[in-house]
Write an enzyme that holds these catalytic residues in place. Sequence first.
Site, PDB file in Angstrom:
ATOM      1  N   GLU A   1       2.082  -5.702  10.567  1.00 36.19           N
ATOM      2  CA  GLU A   1       1.760  -4.282  10.724  1.00 36.19           C
ATOM      3  C   GLU A   1       2.852  -3.701  11.615  1.00 36.19           C
ATOM      4  OE1 GLU A   1      -0.802  -2.685   9.343  1.00 36.19           O
ATOM      5  OE2 GLU A   1      -1.888  -4.388   8.488  1.00 36.19           O
TER       6      GLU A   1
ATOM      7  N   GLU B   1       1.701   3.288   3.097  1.00 36.81           N
ATOM      8  CA  GLU B   1       2.252   2.602   4.267  1.00 36.81           C
ATOM      9  C   GLU B   1       3.751   2.439   4.024  1.00 36.81           C
ATOM     10  OE1 GLU B   1      -0.129  -0.915   4.885  1.00 36.81           O
ATOM     11  OE2 GLU B   1      -1.984   0.251   4.883  1.00 36.81           O
TER      12      GLU B   1
ATOM     13  N   HIS C   1       0.869  -1.167   0.000  1.00 41.38           N
ATOM     14  CA  HIS C   1       0.000   0.000   0.000  1.00 41.38           C
ATOM     15  C   HIS C   1       0.913   1.226   0.000  1.00 41.38           C
ATOM     16  CE1 HIS C   1      -3.221  -2.723   1.958  1.00 41.38           C
ATOM     17  NE2 HIS C   1      -3.431  -2.634   0.664  1.00 41.38           N
TER      18      HIS C   1
ATOM     19  N   HIS D   1       3.284  -3.967   6.375  1.00 43.88           N
ATOM     20  CA  HIS D   1       2.242  -2.946   6.245  1.00 43.88           C
ATOM     21  C   HIS D   1       2.359  -1.946   7.398  1.00 43.88           C
ATOM     22  CE1 HIS D   1      -0.389  -4.934   3.086  1.00 43.88           C
ATOM     23  NE2 HIS D   1       0.564  -5.823   3.306  1.00 43.88           N
TER      24      HIS D   1
END
Length: 594
Positions: free
Chosen positions: A414, A193, A190, A322
């Site tokens: 994440e 990110e 993404h 991410h």
Amino acid sequence: MMYPNFLDQKSREVIEYSSEYILISVLHNLLQGECNPDLRLLGCSVLAPQCEKDKVIKPCRHVCENLKKNCLPAFDAIDMAWPYFLDCDRFFAGEEEGCFDPLAKLRGEVDVEEDLPSDLPGTFIQFKHHSYSQMVSTLKKTASKCSHIATTYSIGRSFEGKDLLVIEFSTKPGHHELLKPEFKYIGNMHGNEVVGKELLIYLAQYLCSEYLLGNPRIQTLINNTRIHLLPSLNPDGYELAAEEGAGYNGWVIGRQTAQNLDLNRNFPDLTSEAYSRAGIRGARLDHIPIPQSYWWGKVAPETKAVMKWLRSIPFVLSASLHGGELVVTYPYDYSRHPMEEKMFSPTPDEKMFKMLAKAYADAHPVISDRSELRCGGNFVKRGGIINGAEWYSFTGGMADFNYLHTNCFEVTVEVGCEKFPLEEELFTIWHENRDALLNYMEMVHRGIKGIVSDKFGNPIKNARISVRGIQHDVTTAADGDYWRLLPPGTYIISAQAAGYSRVMKRVTLPAKMKRAGRVDFVLRPVEAWPNKLLRRSMEDMYDPYDPLELFDPHAQHGQPEARGGSPPGREKPWWWSYFSSLDLHKPLWLLKQH
């Protein structure tokens, strides 16, 4: 620019209603991504020429000639003539005439990174945000500095033509070595990110410098593993996000690609197929082929490039980095019940995936922190990890595709609360993630590995390695070698291949064992082979007309397959309808007979 242009078009309106302009606009679709956006930029350099001091500058002839050489086969494949306005002798100039290269900045070849003071040590890492060209420069400099253990290569190009650049570390860079596992990290899927992107740039520099300094942990890792780092899978989205600036970026701007596609929703949905197979006796939940219906939708070139990459290298373990939370998720990401947005949906390798996720989470000081008063606090009671579908369900994810189409196990990390943090936060973020990044890479050596061969010692490609009680096989690579990630325990392992009898072995993996156990198999041929499913090699499992097999991720090399020329007796080729809106100005110059 100045009017008139090289085609004597005297206004923007005239240009935008011209057949030349329409052709540039639709070439990406006509050529199915070949030579995009090179041709678009080359065409624009003629339609909207660059000028300096009230003087129009011609684009360089050598750029046109190189592009024509690479792209002419794509035009031939659709029975289209080379456009007249890309005549290299007529509209282009030599370097001695002061021409300009319209493709110069396309792949970050211009190094805009500032020169560092000469007295800085070679191990110095700049903890800053890297633009695309700075990233390319840093990775290439790092590979040059450690040329005996590192190299860079591109897996393809983004929609806007930027190379998806990988830096690789190995004792034999550029080559798969027998029994050496393949590992990959992917960042910036993404575009907004960005932490994962920067972490992988820093990690590349760290691996290089620490190897040279004699760090035993890094030397052991690189000497025994082939490591691939892809810092930015979505460089187009990153540039859009970077325009907002660090600390001010929202949660959406730049997330998607230049085609407005979310890459982590763009992979084939093989999870639904796995669920439908799960109740069938003897059905395998692995190496599921891509359904033909998938290609009816819009598939990003970035997605195709990753799928092609996965087929070319026998990856064992992977993680996608991410941002926006602090947690490690693992497959499946798509709920077992489509209507359930939060439903625990484990794979057959649930124990191994939990072990992999904990390897990263436990080595990260903030993810493993017991405080609930922070980003990621909702996952404290779970140890900082969660099954993806139990967090939130979505289809078309990259992690599920890795597991169900290839041998590769992938988790999603994440890595930070902020998607685009301020530059002064990057040093701290790196130190929070450094040991976790290394710890996770070392997990590629858990389980078993070995070689499957016949009685003469010839390797057997695409043999299946099965584990009793786990409905998921891995297959051998071209050299007959395999890797099977497994947690500690006792297992019945079998190897089988078309035309050979099955061989079974009992294997025990102690709890403290951190190296893959060596388990080789020698298969003997059999006269009759009743199992029709296994008679088909894994290569046959892929549809021979699979567009992925024909896709050139670099969009300028090789001979593309014909995409539908003119049938006998047909006056105009199929693509002529693209110019139906034009009356007197239809491009007859694109018809080969003219």
